[in-house]
Design a protein around this motif. Sequence first.
Motif, PDB file in Angstrom:
ATOM      1  N   PRO A 120       0.801  -1.229   0.000  1.00 31.13           N
ATOM      2  CA  PRO A 120       0.000   0.000   0.000  1.00 31.13           C
ATOM      3  C   PRO A 120       0.832   1.276   0.000  1.00 31.13           C
ATOM      4  CG  PRO A 120      -0.027  -1.042   2.167  1.00 31.13           C
ATOM      5  CD  PRO A 120       0.597  -2.030   1.220  1.00 31.13           C
ATOM      6  N   PRO A 123       3.325   3.395  -3.784  1.00 29.33           N
ATOM      7  CA  PRO A 123       3.123   4.629  -4.560  1.00 29.33           C
ATOM      8  C   PRO A 123       3.686   5.865  -3.864  1.00 29.33           C
ATOM      9  CG  PRO A 123       1.139   3.286  -4.612  1.00 29.33           C
ATOM     10  CD  PRO A 123       2.049   2.659  -3.603  1.00 29.33           C
ATOM     11  N   SER A 124       3.502   5.962  -2.560  1.00 27.12           N
ATOM     12  CA  SER A 124       4.014   7.119  -1.819  1.00 27.12           C
ATOM     13  C   SER A 124       5.535   7.108  -1.757  1.00 27.12           C
ATOM     14  CB  SER A 124       3.442   7.140  -0.401  1.00 27.12           C
ATOM     15  OG  SER A 124       2.047   7.317  -0.422  1.00 27.12           O
ATOM     16  N   ASP A 183      -3.848  -3.871 -10.071  1.00 20.25           N
ATOM     17  CA  ASP A 183      -4.222  -2.895  -9.045  1.00 20.25           C
ATOM     18  C   ASP A 183      -3.006  -2.074  -8.624  1.00 20.25           C
ATOM     19  OD1 ASP A 183      -6.115  -2.054  -6.619  1.00 20.25           O
ATOM     20  OD2 ASP A 183      -4.175  -2.620  -5.772  1.00 20.25           O
ATOM     21  N   LEU A 184      -1.876  -2.734  -8.403  1.00 21.16           N
ATOM     22  CA  LEU A 184      -0.660  -2.016  -8.026  1.00 21.16           C
ATOM     23  C   LEU A 184      -0.213  -1.097  -9.155  1.00 21.16           C
ATOM     24  CD1 LEU A 184       1.671  -1.566  -6.016  1.00 21.16           C
ATOM     25  CD2 LEU A 184       2.853  -3.490  -7.099  1.00 21.16           C
ATOM     26  N   ARG A 187      -2.245   2.102  -9.225  1.00 22.42           N
ATOM     27  CA  ARG A 187      -1.893   2.998  -8.126  1.00 22.42           C
ATOM     28  C   ARG A 187      -0.546   3.675  -8.359  1.00 22.42           C
ATOM     29  NH1 ARG A 187      -1.022   0.305  -3.513  1.00 22.42           N
ATOM     30  NH2 ARG A 187      -1.383  -1.815  -4.251  1.00 22.42           N
ATOM     31  N   GLU A 190      -0.943   6.381 -11.029  1.00 18.84           N
ATOM     32  CA  GLU A 190      -1.586   7.548 -10.436  1.00 18.84           C
ATOM     33  C   GLU A 190      -0.610   8.373  -9.607  1.00 18.84           C
ATOM     34  OE1 GLU A 190      -4.772   5.875  -8.199  1.00 18.84           O
ATOM     35  OE2 GLU A 190      -6.136   5.733  -9.922  1.00 18.84           O
ATOM     36  N   SER A 191       0.387   7.719  -9.031  1.00 22.18           N
ATOM     37  CA  SER A 191       1.320   8.402  -8.144  1.00 22.18           C
ATOM     38  C   SER A 191       2.462   9.081  -8.883  1.00 22.18           C
ATOM     39  CB  SER A 191       1.897   7.405  -7.124  1.00 22.18           C
ATOM     40  OG  SER A 191       2.839   8.025  -6.279  1.00 22.18           O
TER      41      SER A 191
END
Length: 285
Positions: A120, A123-124, A183-184, A187, A190-191
Amino acid sequence: MTKLRKATGPVTGKRRLIVHCGVQKTGSTSIQRYLMQNADLLANDLIVRTPTEGSPMRPLGRAAIDFSFHPDSSDSRQTLKIALDDVLETLPADSRPVLLSHENLAGAMPGNGGETRLFPALPSILAIVKEHATEFDVDFVYYTRRMSAWKPSVWAQAVRTDGYTRTEKEFMAETADLPGWKDLSVRLIESVGADCLSRFKLEDESDPLRLGLQLLHHAGLSDDRLNALQPLHAPSMSRLNESATEFIRHINMLNINPHARRKVINLIANEQHLFNSDHRSEGTL
């Protein structure tokens, strides 16, 4: 294979920084061994940094794991930036592309510290790296592996290295709702954007003793340069046999010193043949 890219970005003119962020159990250890074994042959084309003993890459990996457990902490975010600075400051001051390879940049994998989701915080983490390494043209690479093979391997690794105590069946139940790699990918796009992100499949690597050819091709090496590299003698971090893994799982349930635990597990890994059901002592038939 991806199209060959130059040492500098096509628009920015900045020095390339390729960040291979794992993920865990997709051949990262073998890739890193292959890179380091061929470091001299790669030196004219590429600067390589892996989590070797005593290198600043080790703290960078620990900082990424810690951030994945505390993504809202300003301290963990700052620690990650400082660890990245410590790596970048060791780089020679020239124009050669740089390749950083550390699977823990993905953050905690399922089974580590109670994590049950699909990376999770990744991305950050990548967004922080991209925003902080402003002097570089940064692009990110991650490998994936078929989920049906990846999840059992992750369970065994969590038992071996992260003190995981539950059975494989329990782990599969915990991660039953884990999404697929798409899914990964969504994400991550998007990041940091699709233009600086590349996904390679472990199954597309043609030789288990030369893992990382997709990554090196992406880094700009030609087929001739790749063909000159020396293969490994054996793959790395192979999964321990079932009995050895089960023995470690029971050790994980004991209240023993972590340093002692690591020593015991290293002994088991080095002598896992003792845990084979057909093992016979020397001198027996």
